[in-house]
Write a protein that holds these residues in place. Structure first.
Motif, PDB file in Angstrom:
ATOM      1  N   VAL A 134      -0.123  -4.491   3.087  1.00 22.00           N
ATOM      2  CA  VAL A 134      -1.078  -3.129   2.952  1.00 22.00           C
ATOM      3  C   VAL A 134      -0.420  -3.018   1.241  1.00 22.00           C
ATOM      4  CG1 VAL A 134      -1.893  -0.603   2.617  1.00 22.00           C
ATOM      5  CG2 VAL A 134      -1.753  -2.091   5.521  1.00 22.00           C
ATOM      6  N   ILE A 135      -2.018  -2.899   0.710  1.00 25.03           N
ATOM      7  CA  ILE A 135      -1.668  -2.694  -1.379  1.00 25.03           C
ATOM      8  C   ILE A 135      -2.219  -1.114  -1.349  1.00 25.03           C
ATOM      9  CG2 ILE A 135      -2.072  -3.530  -3.342  1.00 25.03           C
ATOM     10  CD1 ILE A 135      -1.841  -6.669  -1.818  1.00 25.03           C
ATOM     11  N   LEU A 136      -1.332  -0.849  -2.126  1.00 23.56           N
ATOM     12  CA  LEU A 136      -2.340   0.725  -2.745  1.00 23.56           C
ATOM     13  C   LEU A 136      -2.296   0.946  -4.238  1.00 23.56           C
ATOM     14  CD1 LEU A 136       0.254   2.277  -0.385  1.00 23.56           C
ATOM     15  CD2 LEU A 136      -2.213   2.440  -0.046  1.00 23.56           C
ATOM     16  N   ASP A 137      -3.418   1.799  -5.014  1.00 26.95           N
ATOM     17  CA  ASP A 137      -3.583   1.388  -5.726  1.00 26.95           C
ATOM     18  C   ASP A 137      -2.516   2.654  -6.297  1.00 26.95           C
ATOM     19  OD1 ASP A 137      -4.517   1.814  -8.559  1.00 26.95           O
ATOM     20  OD2 ASP A 137      -5.154   3.729  -8.203  1.00 26.95           O
ATOM     21  N   PRO A 138      -1.615   2.317  -7.352  1.00 27.82           N
ATOM     22  CA  PRO A 138      -0.886   3.171  -7.826  1.00 27.82           C
ATOM     23  C   PRO A 138      -0.805   4.719  -8.635  1.00 27.82           C
ATOM     24  CG  PRO A 138      -0.907   1.625 -10.031  1.00 27.82           C
ATOM     25  CD  PRO A 138      -1.496   1.532  -8.888  1.00 27.82           C
ATOM     26  N   ARG A 139      -2.372   4.787  -8.967  1.00 23.32           N
ATOM     27  CA  ARG A 139      -2.465   6.072  -8.812  1.00 23.32           C
ATOM     28  C   ARG A 139      -2.947   6.910  -8.025  1.00 23.32           C
ATOM     29  NH1 ARG A 139      -1.555   5.543 -14.586  1.00 23.32           N
ATOM     30  NH2 ARG A 139      -2.246   4.302 -15.053  1.00 23.32           N
TER      31      ARG A 139
END
Length: 119
Positions: A57-62
């Motif tokens: 699962v990939i998340l936006d860092p902001r």
């Protein structure tokens, strides 16, 4: 196809036996400059003992919002949906995982700021 109550109860008991109590074998949280914060998990298969599915699962860092996800199981391959991905999405909300996500997001944002200051 009507089933008796006993058959249904037996089927439920059978399925409960098949589901691992804690299907997670490994959790890794890291950042990728091209993707964001990645939560990679090896999850044990419900149907085949000893088989692990690699789920990301990939998340936006902001914003910490999910931007992408994948799993190498057959369900995801054919339907783009599986319980492994849903399990990881739920796992992300746990405090200890969320803290690791915050740490990796902070590292990634620092690197991005540093790169932006180069030019």
């Amino acid at each position: 196809m009507n089933r008796s109550r006993i058959e249904v109860e037996n089927m439920s008991a059978y399925h409960q036996i098949q589901i691992p109590k804690n299907p997670v074998r490994r959790i890794n949280v890291f950042y990728s400059l091209s993707e964001g914060v990645v939560v990679a998990v090896d999850i044990e298969s419900r149907s085949r003992k000893g088989l692990l599915h690699y789920t990301r699962v990939i998340l936006d860092p902001r914003s910490k919002r999910i931007t992408n996800y994948s799993c190498d199981c057959e369900g995801f391959t054919f339907r783009r949906k599986c319980w492994h991905v849903e399990y990881v999405k739920e796992t992300i909300n746990r405090k200890e995982i969320n803290e690791r996500i915050e740490e990796e997001a902070k590292k990634l944002l620092e690197i991005e700021d540093e790169i932006a200051n180069w030019g």
